[in-house]
Design an enzyme around this catalytic site. Structure first.
Site, mmCIF file in Angstrom:
data_model
loop_
_atom_site.group_PDB
_atom_site.id
_atom_site.type_symbol
_atom_site.label_atom_id
_atom_site.label_comp_id
_atom_site.label_asym_id
_atom_site.label_seq_id
_atom_site.Cartn_x
_atom_site.Cartn_y
_atom_site.Cartn_z
ATOM 1 N N ASP A 137 25.473 4.369 46.958
ATOM 2 C CA ASP A 137 26.256 3.821 48.072
ATOM 3 C C ASP A 137 27.556 4.595 48.278
ATOM 4 O O ASP A 137 28.643 4.007 48.369
ATOM 5 C CB ASP A 137 26.563 2.337 47.826
ATOM 6 N N GLY B 93 25.233 -8.257 50.454
ATOM 7 C CA GLY B 93 23.970 -8.970 50.336
ATOM 8 C C GLY B 93 23.743 -9.574 48.965
ATOM 9 O O GLY B 93 22.992 -10.540 48.825
#
Length: 361
Positions: free
Chosen positions: A164, A45
């Site tokens: 993450d 993104g």
């Protein structure tokens, strides 16, 4: 003739920069007069990751270029984003001294787009390992945790939440077999935070992390150290089952993943995994040290459990006959040493039993 605003023009230049870099893949053209772009490693993104070579250094060493593009058209907001980017890049540079974190080689900005240049790790990620070599058993997953927990502890000691953790971001180095943690979400979340707190209606706020691996608190951009622990627990489930988070069923009342029937592990290790995967932060492990201590104690659970069920042997006449005669003289110093040793042994046994009782409950 209508003039294009400086903000919109700057935004368009950023888009063109991203496209141009992709077009350089596989060509002899150098980016910033030194980087030969080989191919795209991934997209997200916030930008694109490229495999590259530094053409001006001896041997043309491999490197990874991360292109981060905050989608803002307001100049003042972009400047704030750059300040955050520079600050986080400097933090990554300090962390790169750890052998399980890629070294940051350079960072810069070109036409509104931010770039991180990092060491390239020759190896393969855990997702590829499971597909190629099959599922891991309990012993292998425990060994994985023992190897990766120290680097997470190092990050948290430096007030960094990775954000993450997942099999794709855990690499096994080809040359020395060490695990390396890549693709920090810290920089991305800092840029997202600038967007969230801006008044720029064109800004795009992006969730940082991976759905399923990230716990609920991370969706509100409020990651804590326990967020990494949850993601690590989900990674363990992947190693044991080969299933991603979205392939499991979830409890409708608690929103917790229903994994217990999918794996074959000991009850003691299942308790550890269960606590790593708690939706409630209060019920989840708070620190990496808590996870490490639970794993250390878990190794002694079988023997300690056996000790709890074994009664002390009765002393019979034969045993008494074998004991030294009460008439035999024992020096005072020796008697004191024996008493101290027995006291220490009883104290250690009592502490072990108390720890076991707390763990089992």
């Amino acid at each position: 003739m209508n003039k294009i605003s400086p903000q919109i023009k700057y935004f368009h230049e950023s888009i063109l920069q991203q496209t141009r870099l992709s077009q350089m893949c596989g060509t002899q053209e150098l980016f910033c007069d030194r980087y030969e772009i080989v191919r795209i490693l991934g997209r997200g993104g916030f930008g694109i990751t490229y495999l590259a070579k530094n053409a001006v250094l001896p041997g043309q060493p491999w490197c990874v270029i991360k292109q981060l593009s905050p989608k803002v058209t307001n100049t003042s907001i972009w400047e704030k984003a750059y300040q955050r980017f520079e600050k986080e890049a400097q933090t990554l540079a300090k962390l790169g001294s750890h052998p399980q974190i890629p070294m940051l080689l350079d960072y810069f900005e070109v036409n509104g787009t931010f770039y991180l240049v990092q060491e390239y790790i020759h190896g393969y990620n855990l997702a590829y390992d499971v597909k190629r070599n099959g599922l891991k058993n309990e012993a292998e997953v425990k060994q994985f945790l023992k190897e990766i927990l120290p680097v997470l502890e190092y990050l948290h000691e430096n007030q960094i939440v990775h954000r993450d953790i997942k099999p794709q971001n855990l690499l096994r180095c080809k040359y020395d077999q060490r695990f390396v943690l890549i693709d920090f979400g810290a920089v991305k979340e800092e840029l997202a935070d600038v967007c969230e707190n801006s008044l720029d209606s064109d800004a795009t706020c992006t969730f940082v992390g991976t759905i399923g691996f990230a716990p609920p608190e991370q969706f509100s951009l409020r990651s804590v150290y326990g967020s990494d622990i949850y993601a690590l627990g989900m990674t363990c489930l992947y190693l044991l089952t080969g299933k991603g988070p979205l392939e499991f069923a979830y409890d409708h009342n608690t929103d917790e993943v229903c994994w217990q029937k999918e794996v074959k592990v000991s009850n003691s290790f299942a308790k550890i995994l269960g606590k790593m995967l708690k939706i409630s932060l209060k019920e989840r492990f708070q620190t990496i040290d808590e996870v490490k201590r639970a794993l250390d104690l878990e190794e002694y659970v079988p023997s300690l459990t056996q000790c709890l069920t074994i009664q002390s042997p009765k002393v019979n006449n034969k045993t008494k006959a074998q004991e030294p005669s009460s008439q035999k003289y024992v020096p005072y110093i020796q008697r004191t040493a024996i008493a101290i040793r027995e006291w220490k042994e009883k104290r250690q046994e009592k502490a072990a039993f108390n720890n076991l009782k707390q763990y089992l409950h």
